[in-house]
Design a protein around this motif. Structure first.
Motif, PDB file in Angstrom:
ATOM      1  N   LEU A   1       0.829  -1.208   0.000  1.00 46.59           N
ATOM      2  CA  LEU A   1       0.000   0.000   0.000  1.00 46.59           C
ATOM      3  C   LEU A   1       0.859   1.252   0.000  1.00 46.59           C
ATOM      4  O   LEU A   1       1.784   1.366   0.797  1.00 46.59           O
ATOM      5  N   GLU A   2       0.543   2.157  -0.901  1.00 48.17           N
ATOM      6  CA  GLU A   2       1.165   3.481  -0.905  1.00 48.17           C
ATOM      7  C   GLU A   2       0.097   4.532  -0.659  1.00 48.17           C
ATOM      8  O   GLU A   2      -1.008   4.444  -1.204  1.00 48.17           O
ATOM      9  N   ILE A   3       0.449   5.517   0.158  1.00 46.53           N
ATOM     10  CA  ILE A   3      -0.391   6.694   0.373  1.00 46.53           C
ATOM     11  C   ILE A   3       0.362   7.844  -0.290  1.00 46.53           C
ATOM     12  O   ILE A   3       1.518   8.102   0.050  1.00 46.53           O
ATOM     13  N   GLN A   4      -0.285   8.534  -1.218  1.00 44.31           N
ATOM     14  CA  GLN A   4       0.361   9.623  -1.952  1.00 44.31           C
ATOM     15  C   GLN A   4      -0.535  10.868  -1.931  1.00 44.31           C
ATOM     16  O   GLN A   4      -1.752  10.759  -1.850  1.00 44.31           O
ATOM     17  N   PRO A   5       0.080  12.052  -2.040  1.00 43.42           N
ATOM     18  CA  PRO A   5      -0.723  13.281  -2.102  1.00 43.42           C
ATOM     19  C   PRO A   5      -1.575  13.316  -3.368  1.00 43.42           C
ATOM     20  O   PRO A   5      -1.123  12.875  -4.432  1.00 43.42           O
ATOM     21  N   ILE A   6      -2.770  13.843  -3.243  1.00 40.31           N
ATOM     22  CA  ILE A   6      -3.677  13.940  -4.391  1.00 40.31           C
ATOM     23  C   ILE A   6      -3.045  14.767  -5.515  1.00 40.31           C
ATOM     24  O   ILE A   6      -3.340  14.550  -6.687  1.00 40.31           O
ATOM     25  N   GLU A   7      -2.135  15.661  -5.153  1.00 41.62           N
ATOM     26  CA  GLU A   7      -1.459  16.480  -6.161  1.00 41.62           C
ATOM     27  C   GLU A   7      -0.564  15.633  -7.072  1.00 41.62           C
ATOM     28  O   GLU A   7      -0.202  16.061  -8.156  1.00 41.62           O
ATOM     29  N   GLU A   8      -0.192  14.448  -6.625  1.00 39.12           N
ATOM     30  CA  GLU A   8       0.671  13.551  -7.394  1.00 39.12           C
ATOM     31  C   GLU A   8      -0.127  12.551  -8.235  1.00 39.12           C
ATOM     32  O   GLU A   8       0.449  11.617  -8.804  1.00 39.12           O
ATOM     33  N   LEU A   9      -1.427  12.740  -8.324  1.00 36.34           N
ATOM     34  CA  LEU A   9      -2.292  11.817  -9.059  1.00 36.34           C
ATOM     35  C   LEU A   9      -1.754  11.559 -10.456  1.00 36.34           C
ATOM     36  O   LEU A   9      -1.513  12.485 -11.222  1.00 36.34           O
ATOM     37  N   SER A  10      -1.576  10.282 -10.774  1.00 38.70           N
ATOM     38  CA  SER A  10      -1.064   9.884 -12.081  1.00 38.70           C
ATOM     39  C   SER A  10      -2.195   9.302 -12.915  1.00 38.70           C
ATOM     40  O   SER A  10      -3.012   8.532 -12.411  1.00 38.70           O
ATOM     41  N   GLU A  11      -2.216   9.646 -14.174  1.00 42.14           N
ATOM     42  CA  GLU A  11      -3.226   9.098 -15.087  1.00 42.14           C
ATOM     43  C   GLU A  11      -2.973   7.619 -15.368  1.00 42.14           C
ATOM     44  O   GLU A  11      -3.867   6.903 -15.769  1.00 42.14           O
ATOM     45  N   ASP A  12      -1.739   7.166 -15.156  1.00 49.26           N
ATOM     46  CA  ASP A  12      -1.362   5.779 -15.433  1.00 49.26           C
ATOM     47  C   ASP A  12      -1.734   4.893 -14.248  1.00 49.26           C
ATOM     48  O   ASP A  12      -1.112   4.948 -13.193  1.00 49.26           O
ATOM     49  N   THR A  13      -2.730   4.055 -14.430  1.00 48.78           N
ATOM     50  CA  THR A  13      -3.158   3.151 -13.362  1.00 48.78           C
ATOM     51  C   THR A  13      -2.551   1.760 -13.512  1.00 48.78           C
ATOM     52  O   THR A  13      -2.753   0.910 -12.651  1.00 48.78           O
ATOM     53  N   SER A  14      -1.784   1.528 -14.566  1.00 42.33           N
ATOM     54  CA  SER A  14      -1.282   0.185 -14.860  1.00 42.33           C
ATOM     55  C   SER A  14      -0.399  -0.439 -13.776  1.00 42.33           C
ATOM     56  O   SER A  14      -0.440  -1.654 -13.603  1.00 42.33           O
ATOM     57  N   PRO A  15       0.392   0.324 -13.012  1.00 42.08           N
ATOM     58  CA  PRO A  15       1.205  -0.346 -11.986  1.00 42.08           C
ATOM     59  C   PRO A  15       0.401  -0.849 -10.782  1.00 42.08           C
ATOM     60  O   PRO A  15       0.953  -1.518  -9.919  1.00 42.08           O
ATOM     61  N   TRP A  16      -0.891  -0.540 -10.737  1.00 39.71           N
ATOM     62  CA  TRP A  16      -1.682  -0.779  -9.531  1.00 39.71           C
ATOM     63  C   TRP A  16      -2.825  -1.750  -9.783  1.00 39.71           C
ATOM     64  O   TRP A  16      -3.454  -1.748 -10.839  1.00 39.71           O
ATOM     65  N   ASP A  17      -3.099  -2.560  -8.743  1.00 41.40           N
ATOM     66  CA  ASP A  17      -4.273  -3.418  -8.781  1.00 41.40           C
ATOM     67  C   ASP A  17      -5.518  -2.653  -8.339  1.00 41.40           C
ATOM     68  O   ASP A  17      -6.622  -2.940  -8.780  1.00 41.40           O
ATOM     69  N   LYS A  18      -5.316  -1.678  -7.449  1.00 39.74           N
ATOM     70  CA  LYS A  18      -6.406  -0.823  -6.965  1.00 39.74           C
ATOM     71  C   LYS A  18      -5.881   0.609  -6.840  1.00 39.74           C
ATOM     72  O   LYS A  18      -4.779   0.831  -6.339  1.00 39.74           O
ATOM     73  N   VAL A  19      -6.681   1.560  -7.303  1.00 37.17           N
ATOM     74  CA  VAL A  19      -6.365   2.989  -7.198  1.00 37.17           C
ATOM     75  C   VAL A  19      -7.544   3.655  -6.497  1.00 37.17           C
ATOM     76  O   VAL A  19      -8.689   3.525  -6.943  1.00 37.17           O
ATOM     77  N   ILE A  20      -7.243   4.374  -5.410  1.00 36.99           N
ATOM     78  CA  ILE A  20      -8.294   5.002  -4.611  1.00 36.99           C
ATOM     79  C   ILE A  20      -8.048   6.495  -4.526  1.00 36.99           C
ATOM     80  O   ILE A  20      -6.946   6.920  -4.181  1.00 36.99           O
ATOM     81  N   LEU A  21      -9.066   7.268  -4.844  1.00 31.23           N
ATOM     82  CA  LEU A  21      -9.039   8.712  -4.619  1.00 31.23           C
ATOM     83  C   LEU A  21      -9.858   8.966  -3.370  1.00 31.23           C
ATOM     84  O   LEU A  21     -11.031   8.599  -3.312  1.00 31.23           O
ATOM     85  N   PHE A  22      -9.234   9.583  -2.381  1.00 29.51           N
ATOM     86  CA  PHE A  22      -9.915   9.918  -1.130  1.00 29.51           C
ATOM     87  C   PHE A  22      -9.665  11.404  -0.920  1.00 29.51           C
ATOM     88  O   PHE A  22      -8.647  11.811  -0.390  1.00 29.51           O
ATOM     89  N   THR A  23     -10.594  12.203  -1.406  1.00 31.09           N
ATOM     90  CA  THR A  23     -10.383  13.645  -1.448  1.00 31.09           C
ATOM     91  C   THR A  23     -11.645  14.367  -1.004  1.00 31.09           C
ATOM     92  O   THR A  23     -12.563  13.759  -0.478  1.00 31.09           O
ATOM     93  N   THR A  24     -11.695  15.661  -1.239  1.00 32.51           N
ATOM     94  CA  THR A  24     -12.794  16.462  -0.721  1.00 32.51           C
ATOM     95  C   THR A  24     -13.465  17.275  -1.824  1.00 32.51           C
ATOM     96  O   THR A  24     -12.891  17.497  -2.885  1.00 32.51           O
ATOM     97  N   ILE A  25     -14.671  17.723  -1.521  1.00 29.83           N
ATOM     98  CA  ILE A  25     -15.426  18.612  -2.396  1.00 29.83           C
ATOM     99  C   ILE A  25     -15.231  20.044  -1.891  1.00 29.83           C
ATOM    100  O   ILE A  25     -15.467  20.321  -0.726  1.00 29.83           O
ATOM    101  N   MET A  26     -14.764  20.903  -2.756  1.00 36.88           N
ATOM    102  CA  MET A  26     -14.629  22.335  -2.443  1.00 36.88           C
ATOM    103  C   MET A  26     -15.320  23.104  -3.564  1.00 36.88           C
ATOM    104  O   MET A  26     -15.060  22.820  -4.734  1.00 36.88           O
TER     105      MET A  26
END
Length: 174
Positions: free
Chosen positions: A83-108
């Motif tokens: 498991l990696e936890i990364q800043p939302i600012e580092e969001l990568s369009e490439d999901t291929s290295p991952w089995d699961k990609v989770i966005l846990f962010t907020t509505i502003m």
């Protein structure tokens, strides 16, 4: 003379009201600013293992989210999940290295962070991507009808369990 004085007083009152409202709005916006989370890796020795699920969570630094992430990392520490936890600012369009990609962010201002909107739309049918959003109102006002997302208020203790269980369920489902 009396007319000029009343106009001045009216302008002063209007200016004060505008300053108070502007200050209140500025305070509200500043108090809702999300911080940048520090990158974290759980179960680092499993990184190269092909049989091990590889999961990344993109999130923000905020007390509610930190508590949910802490619950998740506590639960996964003894499991065979990288498991990696990364800043939302580092969001990568490439999901291929991952089995699961989770966005846990907020509505502003009725929307998630700008860099996530295109990602959400591009991956709305990608089964290895899940979106979890916090919002004061408990909902995403402009949520597209074809995007599946869990949205709830971040200021309620019971929602810590809702998000923790929802994210863990997504991570652990086959």
């Amino acid at each position: 003379m009396l007319k000029k004085k009343s106009v001045r007083i009216s302008l002063i009152i209007i200016s004060v009201v505008i300053l108070i409202l502007g200050g209140g709005l500025a305070y509200y916006r500043l108090s809702r600013i999300q911080g940048t989370v520090s990158p974290t890796v759980i179960n680092a020795p499993l990184k190269g293992e092909t049989e091990t699920p590889h999961v990344i969570i993109y999130t923000q630094d905020r007390a509610f989210k930190n508590e949910v992430i802490s619950n998740i990392t506590d639960e996964l520490t003894d499991k065979d999940i990288y498991l990696e936890i990364q800043p939302i600012e580092e969001l990568s369009e490439d999901t291929s290295p991952w089995d699961k990609v989770i966005l846990f962010t907020t509505i502003m201002s009725s929307e998630p962070p700008e860099n996530t909107l295109s990602f959400i739309n591009d991956n709305k049918n990608n089964e290895k991507v899940a979106v979890f959003l916090t919002a004061d109102s408990g909902k995403w006002a402009h949520q597209p009808a074809d995007v599946e997302v869990l949205t709830a208020a971040s200021n309620k203790d019971e929602n810590i369990d809702v998000f923790t269980k929802g994210i863990l369920h997504f991570i652990e489902e086959k």
